[in-house]
Design an enzyme around this catalytic site. Structure first.
Site, short mmCIF file in Angstrom:
data_model
loop_
_atom_site.label_atom_id
_atom_site.label_comp_id
_atom_site.label_asym_id
_atom_site.label_seq_id
_atom_site.Cartn_x
_atom_site.Cartn_y
_atom_site.Cartn_z
N THR A 250 5.68 7.84 -16.16
CA THR A 250 6.87 6.99 -16.28
C THR A 250 7.37 6.54 -14.92
O THR A 250 7.73 5.37 -14.72
CB THR A 250 7.98 7.74 -17.03
OG1 THR A 250 7.52 8.08 -18.34
CG2 THR A 250 9.23 6.88 -17.15
N ASP B 161 2.59 9.97 -9.19
CA ASP B 161 3.70 10.73 -9.76
C ASP B 161 3.47 10.80 -11.26
O ASP B 161 2.40 10.41 -11.75
CB ASP B 161 5.03 10.04 -9.41
CG ASP B 161 6.19 11.02 -9.25
OD1 ASP B 161 6.37 11.86 -10.16
OD2 ASP B 161 6.91 10.95 -8.25
N ASP C 176 0.84 -1.20 0.00
CA ASP C 176 0.00 0.00 0.00
C ASP C 176 0.88 1.25 0.00
O ASP C 176 1.05 1.92 1.01
CB ASP C 176 -0.90 -0.04 1.24
CG ASP C 176 -1.76 1.21 1.40
OD1 ASP C 176 -2.08 1.83 0.37
OD2 ASP C 176 -2.10 1.54 2.55
N LEU C 177 1.44 1.58 -1.17
CA LEU C 177 2.31 2.74 -1.28
C LEU C 177 1.67 3.89 -2.06
O LEU C 177 2.26 4.97 -2.17
CB LEU C 177 3.64 2.34 -1.93
CG LEU C 177 4.44 1.28 -1.15
CD1 LEU C 177 5.77 1.00 -1.84
CD2 LEU C 177 4.66 1.69 0.30
N LYS C 178 0.50 3.67 -2.62
CA LYS C 178 -0.29 4.73 -3.26
C LYS C 178 0.56 5.57 -4.22
O LYS C 178 0.61 6.80 -4.12
CB LYS C 178 -0.93 5.63 -2.21
CG LYS C 178 -1.84 4.93 -1.22
CD LYS C 178 -2.43 5.92 -0.22
CE LYS C 178 -3.30 5.25 0.82
NZ LYS C 178 -2.49 4.43 1.78
N PHE C 179 1.19 4.92 -5.18
CA PHE C 179 2.05 5.64 -6.12
C PHE C 179 1.26 6.75 -6.81
O PHE C 179 0.18 6.54 -7.34
CB PHE C 179 2.61 4.68 -7.16
CG PHE C 179 3.51 3.62 -6.59
CD1 PHE C 179 4.55 3.94 -5.72
CD2 PHE C 179 3.34 2.29 -6.94
CE1 PHE C 179 5.39 2.97 -5.21
CE2 PHE C 179 4.17 1.30 -6.44
CZ PHE C 179 5.20 1.64 -5.57
N GLN D 165 -10.09 7.98 11.22
CA GLN D 165 -10.86 7.79 10.00
C GLN D 165 -12.31 8.21 10.25
O GLN D 165 -12.88 7.95 11.30
CB GLN D 165 -10.78 6.33 9.54
CG GLN D 165 -9.37 5.95 9.12
CD GLN D 165 -9.29 4.52 8.63
OE1 GLN D 165 -10.09 3.69 8.98
NE2 GLN D 165 -8.30 4.25 7.79
#
Length: 239
Positions: free
Chosen positions: A68, A65, A60-63, A187
């Protein structure tokens, strides 16, 4: 249990704490989620160690950016052998499509975060996102599906609407799950396991109610029992 529906969130600051908890869990009864804090502290070596113990990992790093960069990150994460990973749907169509191209269907489950469960209407207004939380989530989920991803992370409060709008062949992963007798923590859009499943969730991300329990394995068994009690009358088994 062939397909454990509970994903235990390992929200720990170091590998020692995480592994102490993992040693008390059964890989046939749950999967594990490794997020930014633990991955930053312990790296891919910890992921590999837990997979070596038989656990499937949701990375769970929620890229989020440029396309590429996200594609390269997804490709590297997939090479670890994780079961599931995620990107952030707010990265847009080109980023989502690049992630899908980097991780072909049928390899790792690739899903997208819609809105964080800590966000409510005031947060959306402040950052300029138009509509109520459910409307924003539905737009982002539709975009995610159009880009060929396998599903989304969403609040349990949005699962019923998404299931009806998008159909059965789209994975809904729901954090913000709390037993009826536990604290909501930070939450805001939360639900009980029973409510989430009845609304159409496929996988439930549960952290503190398990990781901070006196007997984590007992709590996990209790929550799995709650799930099993309603599976026969739910679309849950059809995913």
């Amino acid at each position: 249990m062939n397909d454990p529906r509970i994903i235990v969130a390992l929200d720990f600051p170091d590998s020692t704490s995480a592994l102490d908890l993992v040693a008390r869990l059964d890989p046939s009864l749950c999967r594990l989620k490794v997020g930014k804090e633990l991955f930053t502290a312990a790296g891919p070596q910890l992921v590999e160690k837990m997979m070596g113990k038989g656990f499937e990992i949701f990375l769970d790093l929620k890229f989020h950016d440029i396309p590429t960069t996200v594609a390269n990150a997804c490709r590297t994460a997939a090479a670890l052998g994780v079961w599931m990973m995620n990107v952030h749907a707010l990265g847009g169509r080109r980023m989502l499509a690049a992630a899908r191209e980097a991780v072909p269907p049928g390899s790792v489950r690739l899903i997208a975060v819609t809105l964080l469960t800590s966000m409510d209407q005031s947060d959306l207004d402040e950052v300029g996102l138009k509509g109520e939380p459910q409307d924003v989530v539905q737009r982002l989920a539709a975009l995610t599906r159009d880009c060929g991803l396998d599903g989304v992370v969403c609040s349990p409060l949005e699962t019923s609407r998404l299931r009806n709008a998008i159909g059965a062949d789209f994975c809904l992963v729901t954090p913000g799950i709390r037993p009826a007798d536990s604290s909501p923590d930070e939450q805001r859009r939360i639900s009980t396991p029973r409510q989430a499943i009845e609304n159409g969730a496929d996988y439930l991300v549960i952290g503190r109610p398990i990781t901070q329990a006196t007997e984590p394995a007992v709590m996990l068994s209790r929550l799995n029992k709650d799930i099993e009690d309603i599976r026969d009358v739910s679309r849950f088994d059809n995913f």
